[in-house]
Design an enzyme around this catalytic site. Sequence first.
Site, PDB file in Angstrom:
ATOM      1  CE1 TYR A  49       1.679  10.631  -8.629  1.00  0.00           C
ATOM      2  CE2 TYR A  49      -0.655  10.322  -8.194  1.00  0.00           C
ATOM      3  CZ  TYR A  49       0.597  10.705  -7.769  1.00  0.00           C
ATOM      4  OH  TYR A  49       0.767  11.142  -6.476  1.00  0.00           O
ATOM      5  CG  HIS A 107       3.492  16.459  -7.686  1.00  0.00           C
ATOM      6  ND1 HIS A 107       2.967  15.556  -8.592  1.00  0.00           N
ATOM      7  CD2 HIS A 107       3.769  15.730  -6.589  1.00  0.00           C
ATOM      8  CE1 HIS A 107       2.942  14.352  -8.056  1.00  0.00           C
ATOM      9  NE2 HIS A 107       3.441  14.424  -6.838  1.00  0.00           N
TER      10      HIS A 107
HETATM   11  N1  LIG Z   1       1.940  14.170  -3.395  1.00  0.00           N
HETATM   12  C1  LIG Z   1       2.903  13.262  -3.463  1.00  0.00           C
HETATM   13  O1  LIG Z   1       4.090  13.588  -3.655  1.00  0.00           O
HETATM   14  C2  LIG Z   1       2.552  11.814  -3.278  1.00  0.00           C
HETATM   15  C3  LIG Z   1       3.583  10.883  -3.080  1.00  0.00           C
HETATM   16  C4  LIG Z   1       3.221   9.549  -2.894  1.00  0.00           C
HETATM   17  C5  LIG Z   1       1.881   9.166  -2.905  1.00  0.00           C
HETATM   18  N2  LIG Z   1       0.899  10.106  -3.098  1.00  0.00           N
HETATM   19  C6  LIG Z   1      -0.541   9.733  -3.120  1.00  0.00           C
HETATM   20  O2  LIG Z   1      -0.831   8.905  -1.996  1.00  0.00           O
HETATM   21  C7  LIG Z   1      -1.472   7.705  -2.461  1.00  0.00           C
HETATM   22  C8  LIG Z   1      -1.230   6.549  -1.514  1.00  0.00           C
HETATM   23  O3  LIG Z   1       0.128   6.402  -1.216  1.00  0.00           O
HETATM   24  P1  LIG Z   1       0.974   5.056  -1.460  1.00  0.00           P
HETATM   25  O4  LIG Z   1       0.525   4.484  -2.729  1.00  0.00           O
HETATM   26  O5  LIG Z   1       2.400   5.379  -1.288  1.00  0.00           O
HETATM   27  O6  LIG Z   1       0.634   4.066  -0.351  1.00  0.00           O
HETATM   28  P2  LIG Z   1      -0.315   3.729   0.909  1.00  0.00           P
HETATM   29  O7  LIG Z   1      -1.739   4.010   0.610  1.00  0.00           O
HETATM   30  O8  LIG Z   1       0.335   4.305   2.096  1.00  0.00           O
HETATM   31  O9  LIG Z   1      -0.093   2.158   0.971  1.00  0.00           O
HETATM   32  C9  LIG Z   1      -0.460   1.297  -0.062  1.00  0.00           C
HETATM   33  C10 LIG Z   1       0.010  -0.108   0.333  1.00  0.00           C
HETATM   34  O10 LIG Z   1      -0.781  -0.580   1.433  1.00  0.00           O
HETATM   35  C11 LIG Z   1      -1.406  -1.793   1.091  1.00  0.00           C
HETATM   36  N3  LIG Z   1      -2.747  -1.780   1.679  1.00  0.00           N
HETATM   37  C12 LIG Z   1      -3.778  -0.944   1.388  1.00  0.00           C
HETATM   38  N4  LIG Z   1      -4.819  -1.169   2.190  1.00  0.00           N
HETATM   39  C13 LIG Z   1      -4.456  -2.176   3.020  1.00  0.00           C
HETATM   40  C14 LIG Z   1      -5.106  -2.847   4.080  1.00  0.00           C
HETATM   41  N5  LIG Z   1      -6.356  -2.524   4.466  1.00  0.00           N
HETATM   42  N6  LIG Z   1      -4.443  -3.856   4.704  1.00  0.00           N
HETATM   43  C15 LIG Z   1      -3.186  -4.183   4.318  1.00  0.00           C
HETATM   44  N7  LIG Z   1      -2.521  -3.585   3.322  1.00  0.00           N
HETATM   45  C16 LIG Z   1      -3.149  -2.576   2.690  1.00  0.00           C
HETATM   46  C17 LIG Z   1      -1.430  -1.832  -0.415  1.00  0.00           C
HETATM   47  O11 LIG Z   1      -1.378  -3.162  -0.883  1.00  0.00           O
HETATM   48  P3  LIG Z   1      -2.538  -3.750  -1.873  1.00  0.00           P
HETATM   49  O12 LIG Z   1      -2.551  -2.867  -3.073  1.00  0.00           O
HETATM   50  O13 LIG Z   1      -2.085  -5.127  -2.142  1.00  0.00           O
HETATM   51  O14 LIG Z   1      -3.824  -3.684  -1.087  1.00  0.00           O
HETATM   52  C18 LIG Z   1      -0.146  -1.095  -0.773  1.00  0.00           C
HETATM   53  O15 LIG Z   1       0.973  -1.978  -0.711  1.00  0.00           O
HETATM   54  C19 LIG Z   1      -0.891   7.529  -3.867  1.00  0.00           C
HETATM   55  O16 LIG Z   1      -1.659   6.666  -4.680  1.00  0.00           O
HETATM   56  C20 LIG Z   1      -0.918   8.961  -4.369  1.00  0.00           C
HETATM   57  O17 LIG Z   1      -2.224   9.305  -4.805  1.00  0.00           O
HETATM   58  C21 LIG Z   1       1.226  11.417  -3.287  1.00  0.00           C
END
Ligand SMILES: NC(=O)c1ccc[n+]([C@@H]2O[C@H](COP(=O)([O-])OP(=O)(O)OC[C@H]3O[C@@H](n4cnc5c(N)ncnc54)[C@H](OP(=O)(O)O)[C@@H]3O)[C@@H](O)[C@H]2O)c1
Length: 278
Positions: A49, A107
């Site tokens: 990241y 990862h």
């Molecule tokens: N291990 C892996 O391979 C891997 C892969 C992917 C992700 N991850 C981890 O998982 C974390 C989260 O995953 P992600 O970033 O894919 O997405 P997510 O948390 O599933 O979704 C984020 C999205 O939802 C929106 N959102 C958040 N809260 C909301 C609410 N209460 N109402 C409406 N919309 C809302 C955000 O928009 P706004 O920002 O505009 O609020 C953003 O567009 C990452 O940051 C990372 O740490 C790990």
Amino acid sequence: MEYIKLNNGIIIPQIGFGVCGFTDLKACEDIVLKAVESGYRLFDTAAIYGNEEAIGNAILKSGIPRNEFFITSKLWVTDNSYEKAKKGFDESLEKLQLDYIDLYLIHRPLGDYYGAWKALTELYKEGKIKAIGVSNFFDDRLYDLIYNTEVKPAVNQIQCHPFMQREDERKLYQEWDVQLQAWSPFASGMNHLFDNELLKELSYQYRKSVGQIILRWHIQRGIVVIPQSHDDKRMKENINIFDFTLSDEDMNRIAALDVKKVEDTSYRLESLKRVYKI
Ligand SMILES: NC(=O)c1ccc[n+]([C@@H]2O[C@H](COP(=O)([O-])OP(=O)(O)OC[C@H]3O[C@@H](n4cnc5c(N)ncnc54)[C@H](OP(=O)(O)O)[C@@H]3O)[C@@H](O)[C@H]2O)c1
């Protein structure tokens, strides 16, 4: 906040904050500080990241004792070997400006991840990592690792959300005593998740936002979640999910949203080619 005890006795908050994609270090630091103010103590980053330094700065600036935080980072796939894992870990620790990491994950299961696991096991025994785990391990690989190593992974962080519920994995991991941590708990907002009719109906019924309904559903399944948000209001909303309970009937209605489709293999192959720059 609610907490879960991992298989080695370490306590993990059931909700944390993900920082994937926050590549502007100053902006990332500011967002993390806002998240700390909102009550988050678990932060999920990764070497790939490119923002571990910002997390470290925010922890220092917050004035909150280190031991109140739960910091997760991940070893990137190009460091999946014994020697490279030791080096990769040291680099993460230095960028985070910490003397230990709470949860450190492999990862993805590519390359010599057994060598990497050996390195993580040593670092765990030295107290430099409080709990070691994996991410994106499908069941066969996870079981193989459990079967062939001395220290069992405490966590498998996998994609999990209402359209991809991973119920079989959730049950298996309970049996294996490995904690399921959900990445993209909101499916990154894809497939119009926040406009889903059932979730909107439940939002109205419980007087909670759609985001809160989704996160509460994860929590009641015993899952650890790491949602992400750039927005102050939504990050506060997302952590305030411990004052209501979804009924069994409503949990079952959400279960029906599962399309039971995990990424297809061509996607995984394409992704692997990108990793190895083939
Ligand atoms: N291990 C892996 O391979 C891997 C892969 C992917 C992700 N991850 C981890 O998982 C974390 C989260 O995953 P992600 O970033 O894919 O997405 P997510 O948390 O599933 O979704 C984020 C999205 O939802 C929106 N959102 C958040 N809260 C909301 C609410 N209460 N109402 C409406 N919309 C809302 C955000 O928009 P706004 O920002 O505009 O609020 C953003 O567009 C990452 O940051 C990372 O740490 C790990």
